[in-house]
Every structure is written in structure tokens, then in C-alpha cells.
Design a protein around this motif. Sequence first.
Motif, short mmCIF file in Angstrom:
data_model
loop_
_atom_site.label_atom_id
_atom_site.label_comp_id
_atom_site.label_asym_id
_atom_site.label_seq_id
_atom_site.Cartn_x
_atom_site.Cartn_y
_atom_site.Cartn_z
N LYS A 37 -5.30 4.94 -10.63
CA LYS A 37 -4.82 6.12 -9.90
C LYS A 37 -4.28 7.19 -10.84
N ARG A 62 -9.12 5.92 -7.89
CA ARG A 62 -8.69 6.23 -6.54
C ARG A 62 -8.49 7.74 -6.43
N ARG A 78 3.67 5.23 -8.78
CA ARG A 78 2.49 4.95 -7.99
C ARG A 78 1.17 5.31 -8.65
N ALA A 79 1.21 5.67 -9.94
CA ALA A 79 -0.05 6.06 -10.58
C ALA A 79 -0.25 5.28 -11.86
N SER A 138 -4.09 12.67 -6.55
CA SER A 138 -3.31 13.58 -5.71
C SER A 138 -2.27 14.31 -6.55
N SER A 141 -1.54 6.61 2.09
CA SER A 141 -0.58 6.50 0.99
C SER A 141 -1.08 7.13 -0.31
N THR A 142 -2.37 7.00 -0.58
CA THR A 142 -2.89 7.54 -1.84
C THR A 142 -3.14 9.04 -1.74
N SER A 159 -11.91 3.62 -3.10
CA SER A 159 -11.30 2.36 -2.71
C SER A 159 -11.92 1.29 -3.59
N LYS A 215 -1.90 10.66 -10.68
CA LYS A 215 -1.08 11.56 -9.87
C LYS A 215 -0.49 12.65 -10.76
N CYS A 271 0.85 -1.19 0.00
CA CYS A 271 0.00 0.00 0.00
C CYS A 271 0.88 1.24 0.00
N LYS A 294 -8.23 -1.05 -9.57
CA LYS A 294 -8.08 0.37 -9.26
C LYS A 294 -7.43 1.17 -10.39
#
Lengths: 360, 401, 83
Positions: free
Chosen positions: B203, B160, B219-220, B163, B124-125, B155, B205, A177, B201
Motif C-alpha cells: 500500500k 493496493r 496503514r501503508a 490514497s 478502508s483503503t 486486492s 499512502k 481491514c 499486498k
Amino acid sequence: MADAPKKRTTDIGPPHYEQFLPPAIKKNYGQWKYHEILRAGVMKHVAENGDAVYTVRAGGSRLMSIDKIRMICDLADKYADGHLRFTSRHNIEFMFTDEKKIDTLIADLKKIGHPVGGTGPSITSIVHTQGWVHCHSAATDASGIVKSVMDAVIGHFENMDLPAKCRIALACCLNMCGAVHCSDIAILGIHRRPPKINHDLLHKTCEIPNVVSACPTAAIKPTTVNGKPSVTVDEERCMFCANCYTVCPSMTLNNPLNDGVSIWIGGKVSNARHEPMFSKLAIPYIENNPPRWPEVVEAVVNIIDVWKNNARKYERIGEWIERIGWPNFFKLSGIEFGKMHIDDFKHAGLTFKRSAQLTY
Amino acid sequence: MADELPKTPMLDELEKGPWPSFVSEIKMAAKRSPASKDLLGILERSYQEKIGHWKHGGIVGVLGYGGGVIGRYCDVPQDFPNVAHFHTIRVNQPAGWYYKTDALRKICDIWEKRGSGMTNMHGSTGDIILLGTSTDQLEPIFEELTAIGFDLGGSGSDVRTPSCCLGKSRCEWACYDTMAACHDFTKNYQDELHRPAFPYKFKFKFSGCPNDCVASVARADMSIIGTWRDNIRIDQKAVGDYASAGVDVTKEIVNLCPAKCMDWDGKMLKIDNSTCRRCMHCINVMPKALRPGKDTGACILIGSKAPIVEGALLSSVIVPFIKMEPPYQEIRDLVERIWDLWCDEGKNRERIGEFIQRVGLGNFLEMIEVEPAAQMVAHPRENPYVFYEEYFEEGEEEAEN
Amino acid sequence: MAEKVSVAEVAEKMYKMVKEAQGMRKLKAMDLTKNIMEIYGDRVDKQTCKDAIREIIETEKCVYTYFGGSYIELPHKEGAANP
């Protein structure tokens, strides 16, 4: 719709950020010219028109009570006209235009236990996951290790005394995570035993095709146990990722005797100099030793010290090791290299040394 | 009022030392909240037994939403009844994580009344995480949050919570307005954020420059990273000032340039912008002397993720450069073509990056109607197993084009 | 061009699918959409499916659930909520 619920407000999204911006930030939005780091944790941003904004950055613990948030709000009211922001790494930032406030704010932050730093060539707050505080698949606790490591390296938070930035992250299992896989130092919780299957419950709690397809190595097969549909795991192929457990609570991997952490190093996300890269395995396993995990702390401190003492200015851990070579890293750090360091998943061949450019 | 706090000899060890202690935080909350008191107790037990005591639940939201709440139950409710239910609520943060204290205090008040009093600032997100409440509190919390202008984050298999870095609000390097873009995308995709309809999911960013302070490349699923097309702006006098102040321009800047596109003769810094890779190093070291160009925008990369299921990935280039101006129509169209394809062809729990690995980037580009560009690869293929799609038939006159 | 199917009809059909699959197979929003498109062909579009899903959720006939991914199921007591 006989019993229509009363009108609910939905889908409003987050509040617009503009209402929260400090006045000097709002005024100079998009008009910034340059910045300076005055000292660890204190920055000065200067706009085209000469306006200056000072930022004080305090380290936070990710896990915070509302009591602490209110104390921080009190400081924001006192020093920053009721404005504050958080960084992507749990730090808290106060912005204001009066330079004279810096020292008293820092002193007030100290009083409530929050150090100032985390800018430039330093260690900043560790991003991490929930661990035993809140997670079902945690192989270790997150907050306890983070606290223990930060207690040991706080000098590198409060002083910019490193060759470059050092980003540490912790994830309490392979789910990540905390997406730690591109960190200078990643502390990763690991399971080391295959799932224990509850054959009595599995057919009630889990959908078997989903469980089968959750396995990255195709180790899970449908079967029947005592007349009930269930699954078997080819234990030779299990690499303890816990993905099956995520889709099926009847396949627990948590194992106090064998769970622990691994340490990965040399990743980065910034494009500065070297392109972004993944962290690589440094230490395959350290057992869980709560409450303060001294072996993990020692390992992290050792890696930082070796890097600090040997790297050139601006070299992040991964860039430094790329220059000196991994054999030299293992030699300098005293970490033993072994079979587990050699990749055996997809594309593993790309990680083998395929030249005679070697150091001895 | 909670009674006396439980004995926690192991956790007490984590109140020692100079770094802020999460144990002290839980203890503060435990003075008021029975749930936080039991959290202390159950965590102490985990420390003694070296194992967690949480079970995942399937609860995911408030009425109508399929995301924003993470169901959590403890496996020893007989010993710790106040954390029998201990669900997490994700609250969508304002772009850039800026707050006024009155807004934060209102959230604290809701959480004092209806939850454990423990939070993560932030998860974290990027969401505000409210850690630990019971099922019956979910609807009232949601109603009170929306009344003060906040909504839940994502979620599950949905968009998600996006950010961004603080961008133009305080950074001279921001090549586009990340906070505006992040807010705009978040508002525009509320339905996709609250009602999971994807294979897994997704994401977003938004980073303002290639320093990538929100780690979007790692992370995206869609990483939107600011950059520029024209020349780095140089203030030669300011370069000289850095040199006089002790910066070794050759050693610290020119020699560390990954493109080797710089030259310094002690008076003049020269940059061959045609081979500059926009890495940011020289600008980072001399912010008063060097600045990104003026023809700014973003490059878009796609597909990064943590290891589960098929291995970790970094995002890779799908749009080498695009101007970032509202309403971002071209990007939205691209996003929607990608989602349509992924929903039709993606497997359950397959992230977009894994999907691209499975079908091949070349095929993926064709399916989403994007022309291949040399910027999308580190280098052309090395293996000669090419799936040629065009060929001549015997007796055919000439190739048509 | 065939006559379009109503959101209500699609919602009812989806609800039946979820009910029949309950306990055997967890369905995702996109499974429901795909199944419906297969049954009705060009008499239905993605937006109708989306609206129908919203209807079965907001009338509380079905709920979203999560186990490593999001699903749509009949409302039930949480297994994990039992001690």
C-alpha cells in the motif's frame, strides 16, 4: 488465440481529479494561506489572494444506498455547483464561496438525517469494517456498534467540547481491514475459541503448507485424519487470530457463544506533540449483545467522559494516560486490570514497567 | 420490484437515534433490489444468532485482472437466494475523493441496474466499494465502468489502491502535491495494481504534512509524509493577535512543544529550528501565525501494517527527506529495487515490514542500496551482539581505509 | 549468450506447472517466475515471465484466485459457490 475476446478497455486507472475540483478550489490550488473553524463542521479556507472557500462537513454512514448518494448529489447541485468530496473517515464535504448558503445547507442536511460536525477537538465519524453485513471472519457486526456508539456520542460530533480530537475505529476481527491499531479508541471484534476443523473438506479446499505457515504461533501441524490429509491445532498455543481461516475456509472460528469485542485506547497517527503510537488494551472482552451493544456503548462513553474530565487541553487519550500513568487510568475509569492486559507475544518484555517511577 | 420487506425487529432498533442509520439505507435499496432485501433478512438472522453468514470465495477479478473483486457467497442460499452470490467490487477513487455529481450519478445508475444498490463511500483503503453482485454481472459492470472513465482498484497480493489527503487543493499545510503524486503513482503502477505478482499486498499512502490525515504511518507499506527542511515561517503580529484573543502561548504552545525549542516573552515567539521536530502542534494551534517552511518535500517511511501475521507495525524512516517533483524518478527507482528484492526473497504472505524485521533493517538498506542515516532509528542499538563484518588478520599491515 | 526463450514457450511451460500443481499446491506469480528462471537461466528475464503470465491469464487458460494471498490456478467452479 483462436477466440480472441473483443477489445476491452483496461488499465485506465482512476479519472483525473482535476475535472472534479470545485472552481474556487482549482483556482487557488496550492495557494492557501490559512483556515479557521467557524463552528463544528464548518471551515473557512483563505487563499493568498483573499479568496475564501467555505466547507460544510456532514457525518455519513459508511454503508450507503445509491438512493442516499443521489440525495446528497441533489444537495451538491443545489449548493456547490455539483461538486462534493468525501473525507478519509466517511464524512461528506460541500465547498462553496457564498457564506450565506451555510445555514440552509445544514438545515437541508438535517432533513435527510445527516448531522454536521467532526472538526477540531471532537469525535468524527467512526471508520469501520463490514462485519456481519459482508464478511466471512467477522467476530461481531461493525455497522450496528458504530451506529449505537455514534448515537450516544453525537454531542461530541456536533460540538467541539473535548480536550483534543478523538478518533474511534472498529474492526470486526484481528485482520483489521480497518487498521484500528493506532486509534484513540479502537473497538476490535475477537474470537476466543480455536478453529473447528472440517477434516472431510480440508484437503479439497485448502493447501496444507499454506495453512501451517499461516499460524503466527506455529500451533498448526500437518496430520492425517481418516486417511485424508488434514491439520491439527495445538489449542494451548492458539490465540484465535483467524489467520488460518483466511487461507482455509475449512477452519472456522466464528462462535456465537464466545465471539465478542475488546477495547483498545490511546493510539494516534498524527505527529503533533507525541509521536504516533499504538492503541493499548483497556477492556479484554465484552460479549456480543445485538442489536445495540449497550455494554460496549457504555464502556466507550465512560472512557470519553473520564478523559474529558481529567485531561488538559490538546491532550489526546494516549498523551493524557502517558502523563498520569496507566494505574491512574484504571483507577479513574473503574476498569479492572488483569492478566490479559499483560503482553505475552514477541517483545512483550518491552512493555513491562522497568522503573520505580510509580503512582499509588 | 421487491415484495414487502422482511420483518427485522432487531435491525429496526438501529433505525432509532440521531446518527444516520445503515439499516434505513439497506431498506431504501431493498425497495428496488431483491439482493438488498435478502441482505436485510440475512443480517437480521445474524443479529439473532450472533454469527455471520458469509463464505469467502476465490473470485478476484474480471478477465485479465487478479484484483478488484472480492468473492463472497452466503452459507444459507436456500433461505436467501438473492444473496447466494454477493461479490464486492472495488472501484479506484479519484485522488482526494473529489467528485462531480454527474460522475457519481453514473456510478449509481450502473449499480442500480447490475448490483444491490449498496455501497461504501469509501472502503478502508480508499476505493469506492460496490457491495453485492453476482458473477455474471462482473464483466458488464467492468465494461460500463471503464466507459465512464473508472477502473477497478487493487486486492490480493498486488499494489493496493493508493490514497492521499486533499493536500494542496484545500490545505495550507501541504508540503507537496499529494493528489498529483497519488494519481501519478496509481497510473504508473496499473500493471502491478491489477496483476498480483508480489508476496503480499503493498500500500502507498500520501500525506501532505506530519498531521498525516490518511494515517499513512499506520496503514501503508510506503508512507510518504510531507515535511520541510528550513524554518517555520512566523508572522509575529499574528502571534500577538492570537495572544490578545486569549491563546495562552506559553501554556498551549511553548510548553507542549516536544522539542522544547520555542520561547515566548509576550512579544516575540522564537523557534530554534535546528531542533524543531516538525510535529505541527504550534502550526495547528495558530494557523494564521505559523506556517511550514518553504523548502518542502517529504520523508518516506516503510513497513506499517495491521497484526496479521507477525504483529502490527508502524512505518519507519527510510528516506529522511526528498523533494517531491514529477516524475518522482528517485522514488520509483527505490520502489522498484524494494519490489525486486521482496519478490526474490520474501515469503508468501510476508509484508515488506515483516520482511525487514526478518532480515534486519541494516541488511535491508544494504540490499536496496540506501545509506544508513541516524534519522532511521529512535536510538542506536542497545545490545552488543554486533555482526561485525570488518576485522584485521594477524600480520596484516594496516586497515585499507 | 544463449538464445532467448519466447513468451509463448514460457507461457506453455507455466501452464503445465499450474496444471501439474493443481489440487496439490497453489502457485503464485512469483513461484512461476522463480521456477522458470531456474529452468531457463539467462535465457529468460523477468519481463518475459510477466508477459507469459499475462498471456495465460488473458487466454483464459488460467485464472487468478485469492485465499489470503493471490494465486494462479486452472479455471474451476468455486467451492464456496456450492450450497
